[in-house]
Design a protein around this motif. Structure first.
Motif, PDB file in Angstrom:
ATOM      1  N   ALA A  48      10.273   1.221  22.083  1.00  0.00           N
ATOM      2  CA  ALA A  48      11.299   2.157  22.543  1.00  0.00           C
ATOM      3  C   ALA A  48      11.477   3.299  21.555  1.00  0.00           C
ATOM      4  O   ALA A  48      11.518   4.478  21.930  1.00  0.00           O
ATOM      5  CB  ALA A  48      12.618   1.412  22.751  1.00  0.00           C
ATOM      6  N   ILE A  49      11.569   2.954  20.281  1.00  0.00           N
ATOM      7  CA  ILE A  49      11.735   3.980  19.252  1.00  0.00           C
ATOM      8  C   ILE A  49      10.502   4.875  19.178  1.00  0.00           C
ATOM      9  O   ILE A  49      10.596   6.061  18.875  1.00  0.00           O
ATOM     10  CB  ILE A  49      12.048   3.325  17.906  1.00  0.00           C
ATOM     11  N   ALA A  50       9.330   4.302  19.484  1.00  0.00           N
ATOM     12  CA  ALA A  50       8.102   5.093  19.453  1.00  0.00           C
ATOM     13  C   ALA A  50       8.148   6.261  20.430  1.00  0.00           C
ATOM     14  O   ALA A  50       7.473   7.274  20.223  1.00  0.00           O
ATOM     15  CB  ALA A  50       6.902   4.205  19.763  1.00  0.00           C
ATOM     16  N   ALA A  51       8.938   6.139  21.496  1.00  0.00           N
ATOM     17  CA  ALA A  51       9.061   7.254  22.441  1.00  0.00           C
ATOM     18  C   ALA A  51       9.555   8.507  21.735  1.00  0.00           C
ATOM     19  O   ALA A  51       9.150   9.629  22.071  1.00  0.00           O
ATOM     20  CB  ALA A  51      10.015   6.870  23.577  1.00  0.00           C
ATOM     21  N   GLN A  52      10.446   8.333  20.751  1.00  0.00           N
ATOM     22  CA  GLN A  52      10.924   9.472  19.977  1.00  0.00           C
ATOM     23  C   GLN A  52       9.783  10.155  19.248  1.00  0.00           C
ATOM     24  O   GLN A  52       9.637  11.378  19.270  1.00  0.00           O
ATOM     25  CB  GLN A  52      11.985   9.010  18.971  1.00  0.00           C
ATOM     26  N   GLY A  53       8.938   9.348  18.597  1.00  0.00           N
ATOM     27  CA  GLY A  53       7.835   9.925  17.840  1.00  0.00           C
ATOM     28  C   GLY A  53       6.839  10.655  18.713  1.00  0.00           C
ATOM     29  O   GLY A  53       6.326  11.723  18.339  1.00  0.00           O
ATOM     30  N   VAL A  54       6.555  10.113  19.893  1.00  0.00           N
ATOM     31  CA  VAL A  54       5.611  10.759  20.801  1.00  0.00           C
ATOM     32  C   VAL A  54       6.147  12.111  21.262  1.00  0.00           C
ATOM     33  O   VAL A  54       5.417  13.117  21.291  1.00  0.00           O
ATOM     34  CB  VAL A  54       5.332   9.842  22.014  1.00  0.00           C
ATOM     35  N   PHE A  96      15.200  -1.953  28.987  1.00  0.00           N
ATOM     36  CA  PHE A  96      14.140  -1.370  28.163  1.00  0.00           C
ATOM     37  C   PHE A  96      13.839   0.060  28.605  1.00  0.00           C
ATOM     38  O   PHE A  96      13.699   0.968  27.773  1.00  0.00           O
ATOM     39  CB  PHE A  96      12.888  -2.239  28.265  1.00  0.00           C
ATOM     40  N   ALA A  97      13.773   0.296  29.919  1.00  0.00           N
ATOM     41  CA  ALA A  97      13.442   1.630  30.426  1.00  0.00           C
ATOM     42  C   ALA A  97      14.493   2.659  30.024  1.00  0.00           C
ATOM     43  O   ALA A  97      14.162   3.779  29.603  1.00  0.00           O
ATOM     44  CB  ALA A  97      13.299   1.585  31.951  1.00  0.00           C
ATOM     45  N   LEU A  98      15.778   2.291  30.138  1.00  0.00           N
ATOM     46  CA  LEU A  98      16.837   3.234  29.771  1.00  0.00           C
ATOM     47  C   LEU A  98      16.846   3.504  28.267  1.00  0.00           C
ATOM     48  O   LEU A  98      17.091   4.634  27.830  1.00  0.00           O
ATOM     49  CB  LEU A  98      18.193   2.696  30.218  1.00  0.00           C
ATOM     50  N   LEU A  99      16.564   2.478  27.479  1.00  0.00           N
ATOM     51  CA  LEU A  99      16.534   2.681  26.026  1.00  0.00           C
ATOM     52  C   LEU A  99      15.332   3.525  25.618  1.00  0.00           C
ATOM     53  O   LEU A  99      15.410   4.294  24.661  1.00  0.00           O
ATOM     54  CB  LEU A  99      16.540   1.334  25.315  1.00  0.00           C
ATOM     55  N   VAL A 100      14.231   3.412  26.330  1.00  0.00           N
ATOM     56  CA  VAL A 100      13.106   4.328  26.097  1.00  0.00           C
ATOM     57  C   VAL A 100      13.538   5.762  26.389  1.00  0.00           C
ATOM     58  O   VAL A 100      13.212   6.702  25.651  1.00  0.00           O
ATOM     59  CB  VAL A 100      11.891   3.936  26.966  1.00  0.00           C
ATOM     60  N   ALA A 101      14.306   5.946  27.488  1.00  0.00           N
ATOM     61  CA  ALA A 101      14.807   7.283  27.817  1.00  0.00           C
ATOM     62  C   ALA A 101      15.736   7.815  26.729  1.00  0.00           C
ATOM     63  O   ALA A 101      15.688   9.005  26.380  1.00  0.00           O
ATOM     64  CB  ALA A 101      15.544   7.245  29.162  1.00  0.00           C
ATOM     65  N   VAL A 102      16.582   6.939  26.167  1.00  0.00           N
ATOM     66  CA  VAL A 102      17.462   7.341  25.061  1.00  0.00           C
ATOM     67  C   VAL A 102      16.640   7.880  23.905  1.00  0.00           C
ATOM     68  O   VAL A 102      16.922   8.966  23.362  1.00  0.00           O
ATOM     69  CB  VAL A 102      18.323   6.148  24.591  1.00  0.00           C
ATOM     70  N   TRP A 103      15.596   7.160  23.534  1.00  0.00           N
ATOM     71  CA  TRP A 103      14.808   7.578  22.372  1.00  0.00           C
ATOM     72  C   TRP A 103      13.926   8.780  22.686  1.00  0.00           C
ATOM     73  O   TRP A 103      13.645   9.590  21.789  1.00  0.00           O
ATOM     74  CB  TRP A 103      13.987   6.404  21.855  1.00  0.00           C
TER      75      TRP A 103
END
Length: 448
Positions: A48-54, A96-103
């Motif tokens: 999830a946090i990796a979404a921020q880095g991408v 998990f999907a919403l937390l990916v959106a957060v990040w």
């Protein structure tokens, strides 16, 4: 609009810098534990946090060029709005999907936010007084950041200690408070940050869209021509990866030691307060470190020391030892950042400053995402302590990358011949003297 004095610029920068980081202080002690509370494993948290880095990898440089072309204030306002939406979504995200959106939204926020405020401070300070030594303000900014984070962490711990409030869990309360503080920051940003722009309105937007790609290209060109810049930006790869140890894994390590996630969150409030106060103290020592060791050697020594503190967090058996190592780690962290950013700022000036800071941040965020995934995977399978030891090694091995900056400080003429900049007058410790910062102006593809 009357021009601001150096003192006024510094005061506004410090106020805005503090308000920017105060909500983060509320969030850091609880975010990882909140994601665990909502059912995510360490590996899922890392993903999830990796979404921020991408997202940062995709947007960091274009947004840096956009800020340089359009202006720092409009980009910071948009960033603040995106951050507000992201934190608001975190209040209710339960999958998990919403937390990916957060990040992912956090990635947009970080890409827009990284660089413009600091660049505004440096450039506006130099416009008020070309001989001003802006490193002092950067060091004070680190101190303010530490104090703001400490205050936020203390408030966060107090809110968690109060327990649930109706339908709001103990770990969710600090997130709601962070939303309110982000609104305060947005208002202050609109009121305090002023800048002169040659073009405004739709014309400015069209011009900035045309100019941003060119400025990004110039930033990359500058990086290709300077071994010093290349090495400094490479430090961020190791730094970003290793920071996952004390930003992401420490709460889990503490929960493991005390065998209770809520008690760990309660301890993390005052612990983060102490850590960020230590960070503020470390930042305040920046001028002394420059005088004693020089910026580049000091930064290298601190990279090694930070790795040692993470080893302590991984191996100490009780919560007291783990938290002491954590606090010392943040003292080192607070001292490191002003040294690193000062070295980076001395290599560039003018309209490309934000683009270069964005380039520096661009490599840190994906590296942090990779660190979160890799160390989370190791933690799930070999234990959190093992994952932290791996991160400690990665932090320490970045130290030699400060050698080019150290050599450039000792032999500025040689570096100028390579990079294409005039030799800077140096002070006795090998650092550029006040008012003679070693900077590079780029025109087209040639450094002048």
């Amino acid at each position: 609009m009357n021009p601001l004095s150096v003192r006024q610029v510094r005061r506004r920068y410090l106020v805005l810098h503090g308000l920017r980081w105060l909500p983060v202080g509320l969030l850091i002690p609880v975010t990882i534990l909140l994601m665990q509370e909502r059912g995510l494993t360490l590996t899922q948290i890392g993903l999830a946090i990796a979404a921020q880095g991408v997202v940062v990898l995709a947007l960091e440089l274009p947004t840096g060029g956009f800020a340089d072309a359009l202006g720092r204030k409009p980009v910071l306002v948009v960033a603040s709005l995106v951050g507000l939406v992201s934190t608001g979504l975190l209040v209710v995200a339960d999958s998990f999907a919403l937390l990916v959106a957060v990040w992912a939204l956090q990635g947009v926020f970080r890409a827009l936010d990284s660089g413009p405020l600091e660049s505004w401070y440096v450039d506006t300070t130099l416009a008020a007084d070309p001989d001003a030594r802006y490193e002092n303000g950067l060091g004070q900014g680190g101190t303010v950041l530490g104090l703001a984070m400490a205050a936020g962490a203390l408030l966060s711990g107090a809110m968690v200690a109060l327990g649930p409030m109706g339908p709001v869990s103990a770990l969710t309360g600090p997130v709601i408070a962070a939303v309110g503080l982000q609104v305060v920051y947005l208002v202050a940003l609109l009121a305090l940050l002023t800048e002169r722009r040659a073009v405004t309105g739709p014309a400015a937007l069209r011009a900035s869209v045309r100019e941003a790609p060119r400025m990004v290209g110039e930033a990359f060109g500058l990086l290709r021509r300077s071994r010093v810049l290349l090495a400094l930006v490479a430090v961020e790869l190791f730094w970003g990866f290793g920071m996952a140890t004390f930003e992401g894994l420490l709460p889990i390590r503490l929960a493991e030691v005390v065998a209770d996630a809520d008690r760990a969150a309660t301890l993390l409030g005052p612990a983060n307060t102490a850590a960020w106060l230590a960070s503020a103290g470390g930042a305040a020592l920046t001028p002394l470190l420059i005088r004693w060791l020089g910026a580049a050697p000091g930064a290298a020594v601190l990279r090694i020391l930070q790795g040692i503190t993470v080893v302590g967090m991984a191996l100490f058996a009780g919560p007291t030892g783990v938290l002491i190592a954590f606090i010392v780690c943040y003292a080192v962290h607070g001292a490191s950042n002003p040294l690193h950013m000062g070295l980076l700022h001395r290599q560039v000036a003018g309209p490309y400053r934000t683009s270069l800071i964005s380039l520096n941040s661009m490599v840190a965020m994906p590296a942090g995402a990779l660190g979160g995934v890799v160390l989370g995977y190791i933690g799930d399978r070999a234990g959190v302590s093992t994952a932290m030891l791996v991160g400690a090694v990665v932090l320490a091995v970045a130290a030699p990358l400060y050698l080019p900056a150290w050599r450039a400080g000792r032999h500025p003429a040689a570096d100028a011949l390579e990079v294409g900049v005039p030799a800077a007058r140096t002070s006795g410790d090998g650092e550029p003297a006040a008012g003679q910062a070693q900077r590079t102006e780029v025109s087209g593809t040639t450094a002048v």
